[in-house]
Design an enzyme around this catalytic site. Structure first.
Site, short mmCIF file in Angstrom:
data_model
loop_
_atom_site.label_atom_id
_atom_site.label_comp_id
_atom_site.label_asym_id
_atom_site.label_seq_id
_atom_site.Cartn_x
_atom_site.Cartn_y
_atom_site.Cartn_z
N GLU A 65 -5.21 -1.40 15.51
CA GLU A 65 -4.70 -0.28 14.84
C GLU A 65 -4.10 -0.64 13.54
OE1 GLU A 65 -1.00 3.24 15.70
OE2 GLU A 65 -2.02 1.88 17.24
N GLU A 90 0.47 -4.38 10.61
CA GLU A 90 1.47 -3.69 9.58
C GLU A 90 2.30 -4.87 8.63
OE1 GLU A 90 3.47 -1.33 7.78
OE2 GLU A 90 2.74 -0.35 9.48
N ASP A 139 -1.12 5.75 4.14
CA ASP A 139 -0.62 6.31 3.15
C ASP A 139 -1.74 6.96 2.23
OD1 ASP A 139 0.61 6.66 0.57
OD2 ASP A 139 2.18 5.07 1.32
N ASP A 175 -3.27 13.58 7.77
CA ASP A 175 -2.92 14.91 7.13
C ASP A 175 -3.27 15.12 5.54
OD1 ASP A 175 -0.30 13.48 4.98
OD2 ASP A 175 -0.54 12.56 7.21
N THR A 214 0.99 11.19 17.60
CA THR A 214 1.61 10.06 16.86
C THR A 214 2.98 10.83 16.42
OG1 THR A 214 0.52 10.77 14.70
CG2 THR A 214 -0.39 8.98 16.24
N TYR A 216 3.96 11.07 13.11
CA TYR A 216 3.44 11.64 12.03
C TYR A 216 2.98 13.08 12.42
CZ TYR A 216 4.71 8.31 8.51
OH TYR A 216 5.28 7.23 7.65
#
Length: 235
Positions: A65, A90, A139, A175, A214, A216
């Site tokens: 991920e 991350e 992002d 998104d 999730t 978000y």
């Protein structure tokens, strides 16, 4: 963290990725070493390249991920699929620590958090070693001057295919419509085929059968804004 790639390595290994803060004043920096094998520091992670089965203590499908948010999805996915091993990548210290706390609280042994730039994947994984790649709400870097920081660009699908086995899957939720469009438009000369798509997950459902909402995604659902999803299979 962004090392010069080896000859023939995917181009995403060259891209810059800034942490957005000074690690020497970050209160989460010193907590990276407090979670044992659940959280690997950047200086240790490349040593496991080609040895992830040894790290997990078993041979199992390996999924990655990219970008963890608060680690909600990584923990939920690992709990739902105990026969699969997951590595979450991350770069931000706080997100790494929060995700590791979730894994520890849930008692999950089939997931790891790696503090590393997702543009350095070839440092961590060899060609043809991944069974799945998950990318959720990366992002957008919306301004034109920031475009070089985007993970999902025209070369992403071809680059990530090199790290995946035949039959591997790639899942994207975003998104940012541009990420969705660019990914689907880039598949022409790659081994990926489209298994399913959705232009509004809240309205039409995710293209895969085992969706996990999730953090978000929940926020965009509350605002009645669309979340796009693409499900690819490596041929």
């Amino acid at each position: 963290m962004n090392r010069r790639p080896a000859p023939g390595a995917p181009a995403f290994a060259e891209k810059p990725h800034r942490e957005g803060h000074r690690p020497e004043v970050n209160p989460y920096r010193d907590r990276v070493g407090c979670f044992g094998p659940l959280l690997l520091a950047a200086e240790d992670a490349p040593g496991w390249r080609g040895r992830w089965a040894e790290n997990f203590g078993r041979s199992a499908p390996l999924h990655v991920e990219l970008g963890l948010g608060n680690g909600r999805h990584l923990a939920a996915r690992a709990a739902a699929q105990p026969g699969v091993d997951f590595v979450g990548i991350e770069i931000r210290y706080k997100r790494c620590v929060v995700a590791a706390e979730r894994l520890a609280a849930a008692g999950l042994s089939n997931a790891r958090v790696v503090r590393y730039s997702w543009f350095g994947l070839t440092d961590l994984f060899g060609e043809g070693t991944l069974d799945g790649v998950h990318v959720y709400h990366p992002d957008p870097w919306e301004r034109g001057s920031q475009a070089k920081h985007r993970l999902v660009d025209g070369a992403f699908s071809a680059n990530i295919a090199l790290l995946c086995r035949p039959g591997a899957e790639l899942r994207l939720k975003t998104d940012f419509r541009r990420h969705y469009d660019v990914l689907l438009a880039s598949l022409g000369n790659t081994p990926w085929t489209v298994a399913g798509t959705s232009e509004d997950v809240a309205r039409d459902g995710a293209p895969w059968p085992d969706d996990i909402v999730t953090g978000y995604q929940a926020k965009f659902n509350e605002q009645a804004l669309p979340v796009y999803a693409a499900w690819l299979r490596r041929g």
